[in-house]
Design a protein around this motif. Structure first.
Motif, short mmCIF file in Angstrom:
data_model
loop_
_atom_site.label_atom_id
_atom_site.label_comp_id
_atom_site.label_asym_id
_atom_site.label_seq_id
_atom_site.Cartn_x
_atom_site.Cartn_y
_atom_site.Cartn_z
N LYS A 1 0.82 -1.22 0.00
CA LYS A 1 0.00 0.00 0.00
C LYS A 1 0.85 1.27 0.00
O LYS A 1 0.39 2.32 -0.41
CB LYS A 1 -0.92 0.01 1.22
CG LYS A 1 -1.86 -1.16 1.28
CD LYS A 1 -2.93 -1.05 0.24
CE LYS A 1 -3.89 -2.22 0.40
NZ LYS A 1 -4.87 -2.28 -0.63
N ASP A 2 2.11 1.20 0.48
CA ASP A 2 2.97 2.38 0.54
C ASP A 2 3.73 2.62 -0.76
O ASP A 2 4.32 3.68 -0.95
CB ASP A 2 3.97 2.23 1.68
CG ASP A 2 3.28 2.15 3.03
OD1 ASP A 2 2.21 2.78 3.17
OD2 ASP A 2 3.81 1.47 3.93
N LYS A 3 3.75 1.63 -1.64
CA LYS A 3 4.51 1.76 -2.88
C LYS A 3 3.57 1.53 -4.07
O LYS A 3 3.03 0.44 -4.24
CB LYS A 3 5.62 0.72 -2.91
CG LYS A 3 6.63 0.95 -4.00
CD LYS A 3 7.65 -0.15 -4.17
CE LYS A 3 8.08 -0.83 -2.92
NZ LYS A 3 9.05 -1.91 -3.12
N VAL A 4 3.38 2.55 -4.86
CA VAL A 4 2.49 2.45 -6.02
C VAL A 4 3.32 2.64 -7.28
O VAL A 4 4.05 3.61 -7.41
CB VAL A 4 1.36 3.51 -5.95
CG1 VAL A 4 0.47 3.42 -7.17
CG2 VAL A 4 0.56 3.35 -4.69
#
Length: 85
Positions: free
Chosen positions: A24-27
């Protein structure tokens, strides 16, 4: 003809399961983003090539007006002035 809503729901569920595995922190845009960008780049390249070909056909040289064929007169472009009486 197959039902489109079934195909769409299958695709959405497959993408949803992939989305759960993503941090969720890395897109990142991923492969789909690259494919969309590549298709747009090829489309712009094709449009520019086509425009260049069409612009090559345009003749930008101005042809001089033939002064002997113009009617004689006092005003601009051979028109007589209305103040002559």
């Amino acid at each position: 003809m197959p039902d489109m809503s079934a195909s769409v729901s299958l695709a959405v569920t497959q993408f949803a399961t992939l989305a759960k595995e993503v941090d969720k922190d890395k897109v990142t845009p991923g492969v789909l983003g690259f494919i969309v960008f590549a298709v747009m780049a090829v489309a712009v390249w094709g449009l520019m090539k086509s425009m260049s070909k069409h612009m090559g056909k345009v003749d930008f040289e101005e042809k001089p007006e033939d002064q002997t064929a113009a009617p004689s007169g006092d005003g601009p472009q051979g028109k007589a002035s209305p103040a002559n009486g």
